[in-house]
Design an enzyme around this catalytic site. Sequence first.
Site, PDB file in Angstrom:
ATOM      1  N   LYS A 143      43.952  41.428  44.975  1.00  0.00           N
ATOM      2  CA  LYS A 143      42.410  41.573  44.058  1.00  0.00           C
ATOM      3  C   LYS A 143      42.285  42.940  44.683  1.00  0.00           C
ATOM      4  O   LYS A 143      41.707  42.823  45.232  1.00  0.00           O
ATOM      5  CB  LYS A 143      42.198  40.235  44.709  1.00  0.00           C
ATOM      6  CG  LYS A 143      41.299  39.561  42.931  1.00  0.00           C
ATOM      7  CD  LYS A 143      40.389  40.809  42.497  1.00  0.00           C
ATOM      8  CE  LYS A 143      39.030  40.788  43.228  1.00  0.00           C
ATOM      9  NZ  LYS A 143      38.121  41.978  42.615  1.00  0.00           N
ATOM     10  N   GLU A 161      36.987  43.435  56.626  1.00  0.00           N
ATOM     11  CA  GLU A 161      36.857  44.863  57.276  1.00  0.00           C
ATOM     12  C   GLU A 161      35.373  44.752  56.465  1.00  0.00           C
ATOM     13  O   GLU A 161      35.631  45.226  54.949  1.00  0.00           O
ATOM     14  CB  GLU A 161      37.653  45.772  56.875  1.00  0.00           C
ATOM     15  CG  GLU A 161      39.324  45.380  57.087  1.00  0.00           C
ATOM     16  CD  GLU A 161      38.884  45.952  59.151  1.00  0.00           C
ATOM     17  OE1 GLU A 161      37.837  47.089  59.627  1.00  0.00           O
ATOM     18  OE2 GLU A 161      39.529  45.196  59.805  1.00  0.00           O
ATOM     19  N   GLY A 170      35.631  40.000  41.637  1.00  0.00           N
ATOM     20  CA  GLY A 170      35.234  39.309  42.675  1.00  0.00           C
ATOM     21  C   GLY A 170      34.750  37.607  42.386  1.00  0.00           C
ATOM     22  O   GLY A 170      35.542  37.413  43.266  1.00  0.00           O
ATOM     23  N   PRO A 171      33.957  37.645  42.021  1.00  0.00           N
ATOM     24  CA  PRO A 171      33.551  36.636  42.060  1.00  0.00           C
ATOM     25  C   PRO A 171      34.190  34.798  41.312  1.00  0.00           C
ATOM     26  O   PRO A 171      34.248  33.483  41.686  1.00  0.00           O
ATOM     27  CB  PRO A 171      31.880  36.118  41.761  1.00  0.00           C
ATOM     28  CG  PRO A 171      31.840  37.610  41.755  1.00  0.00           C
ATOM     29  CD  PRO A 171      32.238  37.933  41.188  1.00  0.00           C
ATOM     30  N   GLY A 186      40.718  41.317  38.381  1.00  0.00           N
ATOM     31  CA  GLY A 186      39.877  40.233  38.169  1.00  0.00           C
ATOM     32  C   GLY A 186      38.714  40.707  38.895  1.00  0.00           C
ATOM     33  O   GLY A 186      38.443  41.373  39.550  1.00  0.00           O
ATOM     34  N   GLY A 239      38.454  36.772  43.155  1.00  0.00           N
ATOM     35  CA  GLY A 239      38.612  36.981  44.163  1.00  0.00           C
ATOM     36  C   GLY A 239      37.790  35.619  44.768  1.00  0.00           C
ATOM     37  O   GLY A 239      38.750  34.984  46.326  1.00  0.00           O
ATOM     38  N   GLU A 297      23.275  49.788  55.159  1.00  0.00           N
ATOM     39  CA  GLU A 297      24.187  50.676  54.866  1.00  0.00           C
ATOM     40  C   GLU A 297      23.564  51.039  53.354  1.00  0.00           C
ATOM     41  O   GLU A 297      23.746  49.957  52.119  1.00  0.00           O
ATOM     42  CB  GLU A 297      25.814  50.099  54.626  1.00  0.00           C
ATOM     43  CG  GLU A 297      27.301  50.726  54.515  1.00  0.00           C
ATOM     44  CD  GLU A 297      27.900  50.159  54.412  1.00  0.00           C
ATOM     45  OE1 GLU A 297      28.571  49.282  54.183  1.00  0.00           O
ATOM     46  OE2 GLU A 297      28.795  50.885  55.411  1.00  0.00           O
TER      47      GLU A 297
HETATM   48  P1  NAD Z   1      32.113  43.751  47.502  1.00  0.00           P
HETATM   49  O1  NAD Z   1      32.129  43.170  48.644  1.00  0.00           O
HETATM   50  O2  NAD Z   1      31.213  44.066  46.456  1.00  0.00           O
HETATM   51  O3  NAD Z   1      33.702  44.473  46.721  1.00  0.00           O
HETATM   52  C1  NAD Z   1      35.090  44.253  47.769  1.00  0.00           C
HETATM   53  C2  NAD Z   1      35.418  42.892  47.042  1.00  0.00           C
HETATM   54  O4  NAD Z   1      35.522  41.701  46.538  1.00  0.00           O
HETATM   55  C3  NAD Z   1      35.824  43.566  45.607  1.00  0.00           C
HETATM   56  O5  NAD Z   1      37.354  43.536  44.979  1.00  0.00           O
HETATM   57  C4  NAD Z   1      35.098  42.202  45.150  1.00  0.00           C
HETATM   58  O6  NAD Z   1      35.663  42.412  43.272  1.00  0.00           O
HETATM   59  C5  NAD Z   1      35.677  41.520  45.729  1.00  0.00           C
HETATM   60  N1  NAD Z   1      34.359  39.808  45.566  1.00  0.00           N
HETATM   61  C6  NAD Z   1      33.327  40.307  45.333  1.00  0.00           C
HETATM   62  N2  NAD Z   1      32.241  38.982  45.204  1.00  0.00           N
HETATM   63  C7  NAD Z   1      33.480  38.208  45.499  1.00  0.00           C
HETATM   64  C8  NAD Z   1      33.544  36.355  45.938  1.00  0.00           C
HETATM   65  N3  NAD Z   1      32.184  36.263  45.926  1.00  0.00           N
HETATM   66  N4  NAD Z   1      34.435  36.164  46.600  1.00  0.00           N
HETATM   67  C9  NAD Z   1      36.015  36.689  46.685  1.00  0.00           C
HETATM   68  N5  NAD Z   1      35.642  38.691  46.205  1.00  0.00           N
HETATM   69  C10 NAD Z   1      35.094  39.069  45.835  1.00  0.00           C
HETATM   70  O7  NAD Z   1      32.294  45.878  47.886  1.00  0.00           O
HETATM   71  P2  NAD Z   1      31.994  46.682  47.106  1.00  0.00           P
HETATM   72  O8  NAD Z   1      30.656  47.573  46.896  1.00  0.00           O
HETATM   73  O9  NAD Z   1      33.275  46.934  46.431  1.00  0.00           O
HETATM   74  O10 NAD Z   1      32.643  47.700  48.507  1.00  0.00           O
HETATM   75  C11 NAD Z   1      31.251  48.271  49.310  1.00  0.00           C
HETATM   76  C12 NAD Z   1      31.217  47.965  50.741  1.00  0.00           C
HETATM   77  O11 NAD Z   1      32.866  47.723  51.320  1.00  0.00           O
HETATM   78  C13 NAD Z   1      30.715  48.368  51.650  1.00  0.00           C
HETATM   79  O12 NAD Z   1      29.909  47.767  52.533  1.00  0.00           O
HETATM   80  C14 NAD Z   1      31.598  49.245  52.496  1.00  0.00           C
HETATM   81  O13 NAD Z   1      31.136  49.431  53.847  1.00  0.00           O
HETATM   82  C15 NAD Z   1      32.374  48.087  52.503  1.00  0.00           C
HETATM   83  N6  NAD Z   1      34.063  48.582  53.387  1.00  0.00           N
HETATM   84  C16 NAD Z   1      33.936  48.359  54.452  1.00  0.00           C
HETATM   85  C17 NAD Z   1      35.287  48.956  54.873  1.00  0.00           C
HETATM   86  C18 NAD Z   1      36.196  48.776  56.700  1.00  0.00           C
HETATM   87  O14 NAD Z   1      37.055  49.080  56.658  1.00  0.00           O
HETATM   88  N7  NAD Z   1      35.438  47.869  57.268  1.00  0.00           N
HETATM   89  C19 NAD Z   1      36.726  49.311  54.645  1.00  0.00           C
HETATM   90  C20 NAD Z   1      36.158  49.770  52.355  1.00  0.00           C
HETATM   91  C21 NAD Z   1      34.440  49.303  52.261  1.00  0.00           C
END
Ligand code: NAD
Length: 472
Positions: A170, A245, A203-204, A201, A207, A379
Amino acid sequence: MKQHDAMYIDGSWRPAAGPDTIEVVNPADERVIATVPAGTAQDVDTVVRAARAALPGWARTAPAERAARLTALRDQLAGRAQEIAETITAELGAPLAFSKAVQAAVPVMVAGSYAELAATYAFEEKIGTSTVLHEPAGVVGAITPWNYPLHQIVAKVAPALAAGCTVVLKPAENTPLVAQLFAECVDAAGVPAGVFNLVTGRGPVAGQALAEHPDVDLVSFTGSTAVGKKVGALAGAAVKRCALELGGKSANVVLPSADLGKAVGVNIANVMANSGQTCSAWTRLLVPADRYDEALELAAAAIAKYVPGDPLDGTSRLGPVVSATQRDRVRGYIERGIEEGARVVAGGPEAPEGRERGYYVRPTLFADVTPGMTIAQEEIFGPVVAVLPYADEDEAVRIANGTVYGLAGAVWAGDEDEAVAFARRLDTGQVDINGGRFNPLAPFGGYKQSGIGRELGPHGLSEYLQTKSLQL
Ligand code: NAD
């Protein structure tokens, strides 16, 4: 822009159950460039069933066969690198040169590394009188963000396939097009139907449905710490394995013996790359207090070279951020820094000149930052650098370790041993010594709230395996 109005399920492109779609927007000009299906829990259920059905066959394949599929996947990714780079630039906004050199090229390296590891990894070992089998963890639910959209997909899917797991991916809402391209590459690589599946799709909805599906054995999530906590809680409640991650607030510590000019220059380049949307970015620059003004001058000169511009223009080194939400978030943090008393040396919260259209942010350098300030703790995920002075090494360690995160970092010193000794004191998963290069085989992942588990190389592969001990 090429797109599918369907999802890749069980080896073919199939329509979603519902009519809902997600618009993909080019952050450089705010135009809608595509729409993709917004999968629901029903779609996730269909996809997980396909992955479950394919598991026994794929888990039984010889490692050499899995290695052959991964080699073919690497070749597909390499052959389509230009298209991949253009797609990522269109949906993420990264300058095209960066998309080619990093966003498209690193996944080729990582896929290649797992082709090799699949062929050479010890999936069986002897411990005393026991034979220990390293077996696939099962059906993997992979949830990825948008900032390195293909790298983060490959860093999960390649080791999962090498291990003999099947996968449901996803990807992030903002960058589904490169995920569709990846699915085409997997298909062309001859990976059997059902082994890899793609559900686009929100996230909420999709995902969450994936994270809580009872037939998913392992959830691998990359994204924000806030969502990671939710995903981890869902996995914990169902006793399923979970890798997280998450975010970072990495420190670059320049010790007194270091080449200050070089360390500061590399730091600015490190944060400006991908518009600061790198989880491991060195967003806190720590310099000796008696060289603070000199460091600021160097940093100001370095950041002046980054003028926000069209990512398709070959001279642009800094594109927009991914979305209006991110732009507003980053500008909000810049305002917060000013409110809390930090001094803006370059940049600021206003739109860059001539860049009112598109999600652009001014590259911003903050001085007089104290360790407790919001901009030194949270961050920001934008082109913003905070410069902090330290009096001695103990204080530098305290500041560097003084956040909830621990993903990456850097140390610079005149002597490598001195830098390594300092790096041992840092609570973080990765430290670059005197500008040490990215190594696609070294484990990547966080201490503290930056995550659980490791990606890349053999450590990344072992995340997708579980052991069975045979007592002989
Ligand atoms: P996000 O957490 O909003 O989304 C990440 C993914 O999770 C997306 O696919 C999203 O659709 C999904 N998601 C959102 N809500 C969800 C839920 N309730 N249940 C399941 N899945 C859900 O993050 P973002 O804005 O897409 O990415 C930026 C963040 O990611 C930053 O904080 C960054 O540091 C972090 N990041 C970490 C790494 C790492 O390897 N540590 C790498 C890249 C990005």
